[in-house]
Design a protein around this motif. Structure first.
Motif, short mmCIF file in Angstrom:
data_model
loop_
_atom_site.label_atom_id
_atom_site.label_comp_id
_atom_site.label_asym_id
_atom_site.label_seq_id
_atom_site.Cartn_x
_atom_site.Cartn_y
_atom_site.Cartn_z
N TRP A 34 -9.13 4.94 -7.17
CA TRP A 34 -9.93 5.44 -6.16
C TRP A 34 -10.51 6.59 -6.43
O TRP A 34 -10.26 7.49 -7.13
CB TRP A 34 -8.81 5.83 -5.01
CG TRP A 34 -8.35 4.49 -4.39
CD1 TRP A 34 -7.28 3.54 -4.51
CD2 TRP A 34 -8.64 4.05 -3.00
NE1 TRP A 34 -7.12 2.73 -3.97
CE2 TRP A 34 -7.78 3.01 -2.91
CE3 TRP A 34 -9.45 4.47 -2.00
CZ2 TRP A 34 -7.83 2.20 -1.53
CZ3 TRP A 34 -9.62 3.74 -0.90
CH2 TRP A 34 -8.71 2.67 -0.98
N GLU A 60 -13.58 2.79 3.25
CA GLU A 60 -13.89 4.21 2.75
C GLU A 60 -13.66 5.13 3.75
O GLU A 60 -14.00 4.91 5.13
CB GLU A 60 -15.41 3.96 2.45
CG GLU A 60 -15.92 5.46 1.97
CD GLU A 60 -17.47 5.58 1.74
OE1 GLU A 60 -17.88 6.37 1.09
OE2 GLU A 60 -18.27 4.59 2.26
N THR A 116 -12.86 5.92 -1.73
CA THR A 116 -12.73 4.60 -1.76
C THR A 116 -12.84 4.04 -3.19
O THR A 116 -12.78 4.86 -4.10
CB THR A 116 -14.06 4.02 -1.06
OG1 THR A 116 -14.01 2.60 -0.81
CG2 THR A 116 -15.41 4.30 -2.01
N LEU A 117 -12.54 2.97 -3.27
CA LEU A 117 -12.73 2.34 -4.50
C LEU A 117 -14.17 1.80 -4.62
O LEU A 117 -14.63 1.18 -3.69
CB LEU A 117 -11.76 0.83 -4.46
CG LEU A 117 -10.27 0.92 -4.69
CD1 LEU A 117 -9.77 -0.38 -4.24
CD2 LEU A 117 -9.79 1.29 -5.77
#
Length: 126
Positions: A34, A60, A116-117
């Protein structure tokens, strides 16, 4: 020796094994971590307001830490639909659903944080 990290220059990456690293901010990262990134933004160009963005790997969190705030726009989910808009003031956040196209427009210079990823993230000209 542990050193301070400039959050406006680098991002923090958090991994499932508990590791945390600092590195250059990148739009797409496929390393399973992340990313927490902070930005000082002055103009709409700083937040790519002329582009839609999407993160298919995760939701997100977008936070307005300080400043004049901004508007988060969500692309219509159905053809012919209207954009949705959420206004964020200093100290507020919005959760962007996974795979939901979104963009920002500033109300004034602000400090913004996103979490977020980034795996598979895309941008598309508006």
């Amino acid at each position: 020796m542990t050193q301070p990290i400039d959050m406006f220059a680098l991002a923090l990456n958090f991994y499932p094994d508990g590791a945390v690293t600092s590195a250059e901010r990148r739009m797409t990262i496929d390393d399973g971590g992340w990313q927490v990134a902070a930005f000082h933004v002055e103009t709409d160009a700083d937040v790519h307001s002329d582009h839609w963005e999407v993160h298919p790997a995760a939701e997100e969190a977008v936070c307005c830490l300080a400043g004049g705030g901004f508007r988060m726009y969500f692309r219509p989910e159905e053809p012919g639909g209207e954009e949705e808009m959420v206004r964020l003031a200093a100290g507020s956040a919005v959760i962007v659903p996974r795979s939901r196209w979104h963009r920002l427009e500033l109300d004034g210079p602000s400090d913004v944080m996103s979490i977020t990823l980034r795996r598979g993230s895309l941008q598309e000209k508006r």
